[in-house]
Design a protein around this motif. Structure first.
Motif, PDB file in Angstrom:
ATOM      1  N   VAL A 177      41.557  32.681  49.498  1.00 11.78           N
ATOM      2  CA  VAL A 177      42.407  34.132  49.566  1.00 11.78           C
ATOM      3  C   VAL A 177      43.863  33.854  49.666  1.00 11.78           C
ATOM      4  N   GLN A 178      44.001  32.795  50.563  1.00 10.33           N
ATOM      5  CA  GLN A 178      45.386  32.106  50.636  1.00 10.33           C
ATOM      6  C   GLN A 178      46.043  31.365  49.812  1.00 10.33           C
ATOM      7  N   ASN A 179      45.080  30.913  48.917  1.00  9.64           N
ATOM      8  CA  ASN A 179      45.796  30.135  47.690  1.00  9.64           C
ATOM      9  C   ASN A 179      46.058  28.759  47.891  1.00  9.64           C
ATOM     10  N   THR A 180      45.329  28.344  49.104  1.00  7.04           N
ATOM     11  CA  THR A 180      45.477  26.985  49.327  1.00  7.04           C
ATOM     12  C   THR A 180      44.324  25.942  48.876  1.00  7.04           C
ATOM     13  N   ARG A 181      43.216  26.871  48.335  1.00  5.76           N
ATOM     14  CA  ARG A 181      42.255  25.905  47.771  1.00  5.76           C
ATOM     15  C   ARG A 181      41.602  26.831  46.448  1.00  5.76           C
ATOM     16  N   GLU A 182      40.887  26.098  45.545  1.00 13.00           N
ATOM     17  CA  GLU A 182      40.581  26.796  44.523  1.00 13.00           C
ATOM     18  C   GLU A 182      39.013  26.447  44.387  1.00 13.00           C
ATOM     19  N   PRO A 183      38.171  27.416  44.007  1.00  7.95           N
ATOM     20  CA  PRO A 183      36.634  27.376  43.991  1.00  7.95           C
ATOM     21  C   PRO A 183      36.189  26.139  42.635  1.00  7.95           C
ATOM     22  N   ASP A 184      35.050  25.937  42.921  1.00  2.00           N
ATOM     23  CA  ASP A 184      34.528  24.922  41.815  1.00  2.00           C
ATOM     24  C   ASP A 184      34.006  26.214  40.847  1.00  2.00           C
ATOM     25  N   PHE A 185      33.458  25.668  39.559  1.00  2.00           N
ATOM     26  CA  PHE A 185      33.120  26.286  38.546  1.00  2.00           C
ATOM     27  C   PHE A 185      31.824  27.239  39.146  1.00  2.00           C
ATOM     28  N   ASN A 186      30.914  26.629  40.001  1.00  2.00           N
ATOM     29  CA  ASN A 186      29.600  27.393  40.198  1.00  2.00           C
ATOM     30  C   ASN A 186      30.001  28.653  41.203  1.00  2.00           C
ATOM     31  N   THR A 187      30.933  28.243  42.001  1.00  2.86           N
ATOM     32  CA  THR A 187      31.635  29.177  42.961  1.00  2.86           C
ATOM     33  C   THR A 187      32.476  30.375  42.459  1.00  2.86           C
ATOM     34  N   LEU A 188      33.201  29.866  41.247  1.00  2.00           N
ATOM     35  CA  LEU A 188      33.932  30.980  40.626  1.00  2.00           C
ATOM     36  C   LEU A 188      33.136  31.843  39.625  1.00  2.00           C
ATOM     37  N   LYS A 189      31.942  31.238  39.406  1.00  5.36           N
ATOM     38  CA  LYS A 189      30.984  32.249  38.574  1.00  5.36           C
ATOM     39  C   LYS A 189      29.966  33.009  39.415  1.00  5.36           C
ATOM     40  N   LEU A 190      29.944  32.655  40.960  1.00  8.91           N
ATOM     41  CA  LEU A 190      29.470  33.337  41.823  1.00  8.91           C
ATOM     42  C   LEU A 190      30.099  34.723  42.172  1.00  8.91           C
ATOM     43  N   PHE A 191      31.459  34.362  42.245  1.00  4.13           N
ATOM     44  CA  PHE A 191      32.502  35.459  42.548  1.00  4.13           C
ATOM     45  C   PHE A 191      32.487  36.329  41.293  1.00  4.13           C
ATOM     46  N   ALA A 192      32.404  36.045  40.021  1.00  4.91           N
ATOM     47  CA  ALA A 192      32.374  36.689  39.018  1.00  4.91           C
ATOM     48  C   ALA A 192      31.034  37.980  38.914  1.00  4.91           C
ATOM     49  N   GLU A 193      30.086  36.955  39.149  1.00  9.53           N
ATOM     50  CA  GLU A 193      28.784  37.855  39.234  1.00  9.53           C
ATOM     51  C   GLU A 193      29.016  38.690  40.342  1.00  9.53           C
ATOM     52  N   TYR A 194      29.120  38.423  41.518  1.00  3.31           N
ATOM     53  CA  TYR A 194      29.066  39.395  42.697  1.00  3.31           C
ATOM     54  C   TYR A 194      30.072  40.532  42.520  1.00  3.31           C
ATOM     55  N   PHE A 195      31.192  40.304  41.848  1.00  2.00           N
ATOM     56  CA  PHE A 195      32.030  41.337  41.666  1.00  2.00           C
ATOM     57  C   PHE A 195      32.089  42.055  40.288  1.00  2.00           C
ATOM     58  N   ASP A 196      31.192  41.769  39.471  1.00  2.00           N
ATOM     59  CA  ASP A 196      31.052  42.038  38.058  1.00  2.00           C
ATOM     60  C   ASP A 196      32.418  42.027  37.418  1.00  2.00           C
ATOM     61  N   VAL A 197      33.021  41.054  37.173  1.00  2.00           N
ATOM     62  CA  VAL A 197      34.387  40.799  36.642  1.00  2.00           C
ATOM     63  C   VAL A 197      34.080  39.303  35.916  1.00  2.00           C
ATOM     64  N   SER A 198      35.021  39.065  35.010  1.00  2.00           N
ATOM     65  CA  SER A 198      34.979  37.967  34.229  1.00  2.00           C
ATOM     66  C   SER A 198      35.611  36.890  35.028  1.00  2.00           C
ATOM     67  N   THR A 199      35.338  35.621  34.660  1.00  2.00           N
ATOM     68  CA  THR A 199      36.142  34.253  35.226  1.00  2.00           C
ATOM     69  C   THR A 199      37.463  34.428  34.880  1.00  2.00           C
ATOM     70  N   ASP A 200      37.781  34.933  33.394  1.00  2.00           N
ATOM     71  CA  ASP A 200      38.997  34.868  33.112  1.00  2.00           C
ATOM     72  C   ASP A 200      39.923  35.804  34.205  1.00  2.00           C
TER      73      ASP A 200
END
Length: 114
Positions: A36-59
């Motif tokens: 949230v503070q933009n000091t770290r970025e998620p790996d691909f699997n975590t990014l997909k997890l967020f996208a699925e949870y929030f029903d948004v695209s990774t884009d």
């Protein structure tokens, strides 16, 4: 907007805390805070997890314009619209039509006074 800002917006819209989301997704709260503070970025699997949870695209999460829309604002509007119920979508459309009419009237008035 950055990944962290997009994530923060999604968390706030659902009235969650970062800690609650971290628990639901089995992510360390400190890691969530770093995202949230933009000091770290998620790996691909975590990014997909967020996208699925929030029903948004990774884009959307990465603020990447896929050339299907013209701006982040359009992406945001589309994401919000898709999350509405059918009745809410109808109301939203009618409100947007009212804005278009107002804008048209204002342009006509400006043209007449010029």
């Amino acid at each position: 907007m950055s990944f962290g800002n997009n994530l923060r917006t999604l968390i706030e819209e659902r009235n969650l805390t970062q800690k609650e989301l971290a628990k639901k997704l089995n992510i360390a709260p400190s890691t969530m805070g770093s995202y949230v503070q933009n000091t770290r970025e998620p790996d691909f699997n975590t990014l997909k997890l967020f996208a699925e949870y929030f029903d948004v695209s990774t884009d959307y999460l990465l603020d990447h314009n896929s050339n299907q829309t013209f701006s982040h604002q359009e992406d945001e509007l589309l994401r919000i619209f898709r999350s509405l119920s059918s009745t809410q979508k109808d109301i939203c459309i009618e409100q947007c039509k009212a804005f278009v009419k107002i804008n048209y009237r204002e342009k006509e008035e400006t043209a007449k006074s010029s």
